[in-house]
Design an enzyme around this catalytic site. Structure first.
Site, PDB file in Angstrom:
ATOM      1  N   THR A  38       0.847  -1.187   0.000  1.00 24.69           N
ATOM      2  CA  THR A  38       0.000   0.000   0.000  1.00 24.69           C
ATOM      3  C   THR A  38       0.879   1.231   0.000  1.00 24.69           C
ATOM      4  OG1 THR A  38      -0.079   0.032   2.415  1.00 24.69           O
ATOM      5  CG2 THR A  38      -1.813  -1.211   1.271  1.00 24.69           C
ATOM      6  N   GLU A  87      -5.738  -4.144  -1.643  1.00 24.77           N
ATOM      7  CA  GLU A  87      -6.184  -5.328  -0.892  1.00 24.77           C
ATOM      8  C   GLU A  87      -7.205  -6.170  -1.654  1.00 24.77           C
ATOM      9  OE1 GLU A  87      -4.963  -2.197   2.177  1.00 24.77           O
ATOM     10  OE2 GLU A  87      -5.937  -2.242   0.220  1.00 24.77           O
ATOM     11  N   LYS A 113     -17.820  16.414   9.165  1.00 19.81           N
ATOM     12  CA  LYS A 113     -18.949  16.308  10.081  1.00 19.81           C
ATOM     13  C   LYS A 113     -19.328  17.706  10.570  1.00 19.81           C
ATOM     14  CE  LYS A 113     -17.843  11.583  11.411  1.00 19.81           C
ATOM     15  NZ  LYS A 113     -17.472  10.632  12.462  1.00 19.81           N
ATOM     16  N   TRP A 136     -23.120  14.389   8.207  1.00 19.62           N
ATOM     17  CA  TRP A 136     -21.999  14.142   7.307  1.00 19.62           C
ATOM     18  C   TRP A 136     -22.153  14.945   6.017  1.00 19.62           C
ATOM     19  CZ3 TRP A 136     -21.207   8.072   7.345  1.00 19.62           C
ATOM     20  CH2 TRP A 136     -20.679   7.716   8.592  1.00 19.62           C
TER      21      TRP A 136
END
Length: 543
Positions: free
Chosen positions: A188, A332, A441, A446
């Site tokens: 990654t 992944e 937020k 959100w």
């Protein structure tokens, strides 16, 4: 008692992909722009022969099954040969991202314990800097011919790739072994902490190639001419070197020249029908075409991943006769998880409905399961409204990071936590509203930073935009837009804020805009929101 079927059992191995291409698509071209300059052309038949020669060469260097063999290389025919030679002989092909910092490159190579490192001429200075610190590496191989070998180098006993290949026979029988054997290794990008390794198997890679080839995925066939702009050092170029080989597609590899002029030339000269890469690449290409009044003729499909594509890009590509298809995935996930293809019932839908589907990350391809959960881990409805943390399962999803203990990345029942906040509608279309760490937020609600960015990139003066949450005395956080304008373009703060009117809920509208020369990106082209938040941590809202 279950009745067992009576079918042949044969391991799913990467070497079989190349053998198939050599046998049934032997005269199909692989075209590469080389680091040395010229365009290189050969066929799958040629590539298979040289991969066998390279396998013999690596054996002569002491490479054994399970050993990791590292690469620092662009998209080119030599890198393609390494993919198949290394995995085919039972070793592990470890593609290292050369855009990382030197310290990260060294960490990755040492953590993987690469025994051989093969690298392009471009990266000779980096390897010279690091060679003395790479204790696991026994042999360094420069991916070039004898004529381009350096007269002097700090790397002792530097080997020439063409000498290594040409000094060995192409008589080599690919071994058969368990399909769960490790095949390749990617790390990654490591935006926080050290990069983590994802170790793929032959089985997972071949299954991923099957699924990503499907019409509802990347739609690859022997009629395709595919140019992976996504680097071969980034999640195996989204698996395209495998799926194109499986199907016998013509393969066009752009090498180190990723500028708009070079990409346009390759698309037009080679008849590229499908290409894949991050949105910034296609923004650059479209701007080049617009500025020079050029038309893209052969291109039918553009696969976009890494970050969301704005609706304006969908419209611009459509003017050139090309469909934009969103791909969502992760290192992944090998990486393909979802694609934004419409269903039969959408065939007569209005343009606005189809555009809405194209702006989503799409529905799962066969083999991938997705769900959303709340912060307590409880499943949420797939109604297109509920926001939740995305979790995935599947035969090409990692079960554990390489050389790391099990951690919070997986649930007890085996789901992988992606870190994305999404909605999923009743048809299975998933839309990323944010990364868990990037969601804004405000007043307990959100706000999607991605949606704010996509809208603003649709403004004719905006080249790039990033939305970050800044602490607010009343609302906890409010969105700040950080904007890069197109060369020669101008826009005011009020003009850009006004551009949101009627497009989002009023309380989502950003409170402020700041203009910068450039935005920070990761080595794989993603926006580095963490750096932006650090840069603007002392920002104060106007009274």
């Amino acid at each position: 008692m279950m009745l067992r079927g009576q079918m042949m059992t044969q391991p799913l191995l990467i070497s079989a992909l190349l053998t198939h291409a050599e046998t049934y698509h032997g005269d199909t071209e692989i075209v590469s722009r080389t680091v040395e300059g010229p365009i290189h052309r050969y066929t799958y038949r040629d590539a298979a022969k040289r991969a066998r020669q390279l396998a013999n060469g690596l054996i002569s260097l002491g490479v054994r099954p399970g050993d990791r063999v590292g690469t620092l290389a662009w998209n080119g025919y030599r890198h393609y040969e390494i993919y198949y030679a290394v995995s085919g002989m039972g070793a592990v092909c470890h593609t290292v991202n050369p855009r990382l910092f030197a310290e990260q490159i060294a960490y990755i190579i040492e953590h993987a314990e690469d025994t051989v490192l093969l690298f392009d001429l471009t990266f000779l200075p980096v390897v010279e800097q690091l060679a003395a610190h790479l204790k696991s590496v026994r042999h360094f191989v420069l991916l070039t011919d004898r004529a381009h070998m350096p007269a002097h180098t700090a790397i002792p006993d530097l080997l020439c790739y063409e000498d290594l290949v040409n000094s060995h026979s192409d008589r080599y029988a690919w071994p058969e072994f368990d399909e769960e054997t490790a095949s390749s290794l990617c790390y990654t990008s490591g935006t926080t902490g050290n990069p983590k390794g994802v170790l793929y198997s032959h089985r997972s890679t071949v299954l991923h190639a099957f699924a990503s080839s499907l019409p509802d995925s990347l739609d690859i066939s022997a009629e395709s001419c595919v140019m992976p702009v996504v680097p071969m050092f980034h999640v195996n170029a989204w698996g395209l070197p495998y799926s194109c080989t499986m199907n016998g597609a013509k393969l066009v590899l752009p090498g180190p020249k990723m500028d708009a002029i070079s990409l346009y030339e390759l698309i037009e000269s080679e008849g590229v029908t499908m290409t894949a890469g991050v949105p910034t690449v296609w923004m650059m290409l479209l701007q080049h075409c617009e500025k020079n009044r050029l038309r893209i003729h052969s291109l039918k499909r553009v696969i976009v991943g890494g970050s969301a594509a704005p609706e304006s890009m969908i419209d611009q590509l459509a003017e050139h006769g090309a469909e934009l298809r969103q791909l969502w995935g992760m290192t992944e996930l090998s990486p393909c998880g979802t694609t934004s293809t419409p269903k039969f019932k959408h065939r007569d839908s209005a343009t606005a409905v189809l555009r809405s589907l194209q702006t989503k990350q799409g529905r799962p391809i066969y083999g991938v399961q997705i769900r959303i959960v709340d912060d307590a881990g409880e499943p949420l409805p797939h109604d297109g409204v509920a926001f939740g943390n995305l979790q995935v399962k599947g035969p090409w999803v990692l079960s554990q990071y390489f050389r790391r203990d099990l951690d919070a990345s997986h649930t007890e029942d085996g789901w992988f936590n992606t870190g994305d906040v999404v909605t999923i509608d009743p048809d299975g279309y998933m839309k990323i509203t944010d990364r868990t760490k990037d969601v804004i937020k405000s007043g307990g609600e959100w706000i999607s930073s991605i949606e704010l960015e996509n809208i603003l990139v649709g403004h004719p003066a905006v080249a790039e935009a990033a939305a970050i949450g800044i602490t607010h005395p009343k609302w906890d956080e409010r969105p700040l837009m950080v904007v890069v304008l197109k060369p020669g373009a101008s826009a005011t703060r009020d003009e850009l804020i006004g551009f949101y009117e009627g497009k989002i809920a009023k309380w989502w509208t950003p409170d402020e805009v700041v203009f910068v020369e450039e935005l920070p990106h990761t080595a794989t082209g993603k926006l580095q929101k963490m750096k932006l938040r650090e840069q603007f941590r002392d920002f104060r809202w106007p009274e």
